[in-house]
Design a protein around this motif. Structure first.
Motif, short mmCIF file in Angstrom:
data_model
loop_
_atom_site.label_atom_id
_atom_site.label_comp_id
_atom_site.label_asym_id
_atom_site.label_seq_id
_atom_site.Cartn_x
_atom_site.Cartn_y
_atom_site.Cartn_z
N HIS A 143 -6.17 -4.88 1.52
CA HIS A 143 -7.35 -4.33 0.87
C HIS A 143 -8.48 -4.32 1.90
O HIS A 143 -8.34 -4.85 2.99
N GLN B 28 -7.09 -2.03 -5.18
CA GLN B 28 -8.07 -1.00 -4.84
C GLN B 28 -7.42 0.37 -4.88
O GLN B 28 -6.26 0.53 -4.49
N GLN B 29 -8.18 1.34 -5.35
CA GLN B 29 -7.86 2.75 -5.15
C GLN B 29 -8.81 3.25 -4.06
O GLN B 29 -9.99 2.92 -4.06
N TYR B 30 -8.28 4.02 -3.16
CA TYR B 30 -9.03 4.38 -1.96
C TYR B 30 -9.02 5.90 -1.77
O TYR B 30 -7.97 6.52 -1.80
N GLN C 177 -15.93 3.83 -0.43
CA GLN C 177 -14.72 4.61 -0.26
C GLN C 177 -13.52 3.99 -0.98
O GLN C 177 -12.47 4.60 -1.07
N ALA C 178 -13.67 2.75 -1.45
CA ALA C 178 -12.61 2.10 -2.21
C ALA C 178 -13.20 1.60 -3.52
O ALA C 178 -14.36 1.21 -3.59
N TYR C 179 -12.38 1.60 -4.54
CA TYR C 179 -12.84 1.25 -5.88
C TYR C 179 -11.96 0.12 -6.40
O TYR C 179 -10.76 0.30 -6.61
N MET D 267 -14.43 -0.89 3.18
CA MET D 267 -14.42 0.38 2.46
C MET D 267 -15.02 0.24 1.07
O MET D 267 -15.64 1.17 0.57
N LEU D 268 -14.85 -0.92 0.47
CA LEU D 268 -15.45 -1.15 -0.84
C LEU D 268 -16.97 -1.12 -0.73
O LEU D 268 -17.67 -0.56 -1.59
N ASN E 297 -10.97 8.92 0.72
CA ASN E 297 -11.85 9.09 1.87
C ASN E 297 -11.72 10.50 2.42
O ASN E 297 -10.61 10.96 2.72
N ARG F 242 0.84 -1.20 0.00
CA ARG F 242 0.00 0.00 0.00
C ARG F 242 0.88 1.25 0.00
O ARG F 242 1.89 1.32 0.70
N SER G 31 -3.41 3.55 -2.69
CA SER G 31 -3.47 2.46 -3.65
C SER G 31 -2.97 1.22 -2.94
O SER G 31 -1.88 1.23 -2.36
#
Length: 533
Positions: free
Chosen positions: A121, A144-146, A130-132, A125-126, A148, A87, A115
């Motif tokens: 992960h 994941q991209q995060y 908040q995470a994609y 958050m997903l 927030n 991360r 990231s």
């Protein structure tokens, strides 16, 4: 020649004089004064005055790298099976303060972006957006991209309004990287609070907080329709024979109400917190009841219930051992509000059942309540947690932490029996409808071994070592061990017997014997380099 020179010089002098006269008639524009940045010493180091205002601003942030290793026991198809992850995180803080006749007016904003890959992960958050997650074949569920908005609040004359940490929280994983121990840690919620101070370090807070961020699902047994749960609406000779579905998606009606008493003194701090949390679901479906025959009785609307939680914590400053040494002790109990006990922290909240690590043998259920299929009313779960954490400074550059927690979540025997009775009507010989959420028919072997709504426990034990060679630079490693287990009986080992939930009839007949387990465990190691500025 001399006459010509004298004529030219005379003409030039005349022109210069004329030009000076015209210039004297033009307005003169003064240069704007330079607005120098001035240091503001009223609120500590790092603040400066915003030019041409009396507001002081501090800009700060963080850059972080993390790498992790986590044990995994399987690479079965569909299983995550990752053992490593990475991360990179960026944080930006803006802290603006102004002195007023009513005290300090403060506005604070924090934005986090990261990231992360592999075992680093967050399904939590997903699920709350908040995470994609990436969607590529090799990346799905692993990248994941995060982003927030972690903080955005205003403080003025005892008032706090905006996005901030819940006032209910106390320890909130202050000494941990992962945040693996149980205990409430709602770092980002929307709230409106007032804090009154009474001298000698004593204060009291009343807070109205967003219920969405402390919400755990109401148990919904259907795998293919997780937003509904069946209830009996028809009987033949006193035996349930028809059912309808209740919409179990929770509505936001009342906020969470939080009350806090706190004392802060030289020896440390102590806090007593209490919270209420409404569980409020939808109505019975108007669709035709499933099943055959029977006299329809109808089920009343599922009444809302108030979950609640209490927590007590104490923090001891221990400079007699070493400057900076600190000990936290904390305990919490919740009824219908397990997020406030923090039982879901290791695995991730906002899902009715979850696994805290890849290829976990069975799922833990975090539902705040289930709907009784006979009455249509909510039956709440209970949970508790206890946490201890100690930070020790070996020297100004070296420090380490030891931490541990124990927690349990229980569902009433009546709740599981009721869901089993429902299962016998909806899907008596397979899990095609229920999947891994199947409870099974009471009295059968599958009912004894199924994982749904089982009472569970978990404990975490870990520690860290951190080196700070210069101010605001941390280089450290953390390791912890966690174990989860069922409090009674055994459950199907879904890792060793992945087809068990498709062989209910065989399990009940004894022709299919699944592997079983009473507990599962995981070890996690994380390395971190972090610079604050």
């Amino acid at each position: 020649m001399n006459v010509l020179k004298r004529s030219l010089l005379g003409s030039a002098a005349a022109l210069a004089a004329a030009g000076s006269a015209h210039a004297a008639d033009l307005p003169v524009k003064k240069a704007a004064p330079i607005a120098y940045v001035r240091v503001c010493s009223a609120f500590g180091a790092g603040f400066f005055y915003i030019p041409r205002t009396d507001t002081c601003l501090r800009i700060s942030g963080r850059a972080r790298f993390e790498a992790a290793y986590q044990t995994s026991s399987s690479r079965q198809p569909g299983a995550a099976g990752d053992t490593s992850g990475y991360r990179g995180l960026a944080r930006f803080n803006l802290d603006a303060r102004t002195q007023t006749a009513y005290g300090t007016l403060r506005a604070f904003a924090r934005l986090d972006a990261a990231s992360r890959t592999g075992v680093i992960h967050s399904g939590t958050m997903l699920r709350i957006g908040q995470a994609y997650g990436a969607t590529g074949v090799d990346e799905a569920g692993r990248v994941q991209q995060y982003v927030n908005v972690d903080k955005a609040f205003i403080q003025f004359a005892g008032l706090t309004a905006g996005r901030a940490s819940s006032f209910y929280d106390f320890y909130a994983h202050d000494f941990e990287f992962y945040g693996a121990t149980s205990g409430s840690d709602n770092a980002s919620t929307n709230l409106l609070a007032y804090t009154g101070t009474f001298g000698n370090g004593l204060s009291a807070t009343v807070s109205i907080e967003d219920p969405v961020f402390t919400r755990s699902p109401v148990f919904a047994p259907f795998t293919n329709a997780a937003a509904v749960t069946p209830v009996f609406v028809g009987y033949t000779n006193g035996v349930p024979s028809r059912y309808g579905n209740v919409d179990t998606i929770q509505r936001s009606r009342l906020p969470d109400f939080v009350g806090v008493l706190r004392v802060d003194q030289d020896w440390g701090s102590a806090q007593l917190s209490a919270a209420t949390h409404e569980i409020n679901v939808g109505n019975l479906s108007t669709a035709t009841a499933a099943g055959t025959g029977g006299v329809l009785t109808g089920i009343p609307h599922t009444n809302a219930v108030q979950g609640w939680a209490v927590q007590g914590g104490v923090k001891f400053n221990l400079p007699s051992i070493a400057p900076g040494d600190t000990l936290y002790l904390q305990g919490a109990y919740a009824n219908g509000a397990q997020s406030y006990a923090g039982y879901c922290m290791i695995a991730g909240c906002y899902r009715q059942s979850n696994t805290g690590f890849d290829t976990q043998k069975f799922e833990q259920y975090f539902a705040d309540a289930s709907i009784n299929p006979f009455t249509g009313q909510l039956q709440t779960s209970t949970s508790f947690s206890a946490v201890a954490s100690y930070l020790h400074y070996w020297s100004p550059e070296w420090r380490s932490a030891l931490f541990g927690s124990y927690g349990e979540q229980d569902f009433s025997a009546g709740a599981r029996l009721a869901q089993g009775a429902l299962y016998s009507l909806v899907s008596p010989s397979s899990t095609a409808v229920f999947g891994s959420n199947a409870v099974g028919v009471p009295g059968t072997r599958f009912y004894q071994l199924s994982q749904a709504l089982r009472d569970t426990y978990q404990f975490v034990l870990g520690g860290s070592l951190i080196w700070s060679p210069v101010t605001d630079l941390d280089i450290g490693v953390e390791a912890f061990y966690t174990q989860i287990g069922v409090r009674n009986g055994r459950v199907i080992d879904a890792d060793k017997s992945p087809t068990a939930y498709a062989n209910v009839a065989g399990i009940n007949a004894g022709t299919f014997v699944p592997r079983t387990a009473t507990q599962d465990s995981m070890t996690h190691v994380r390395f971190r380099v972090q610079r604050d500025f």
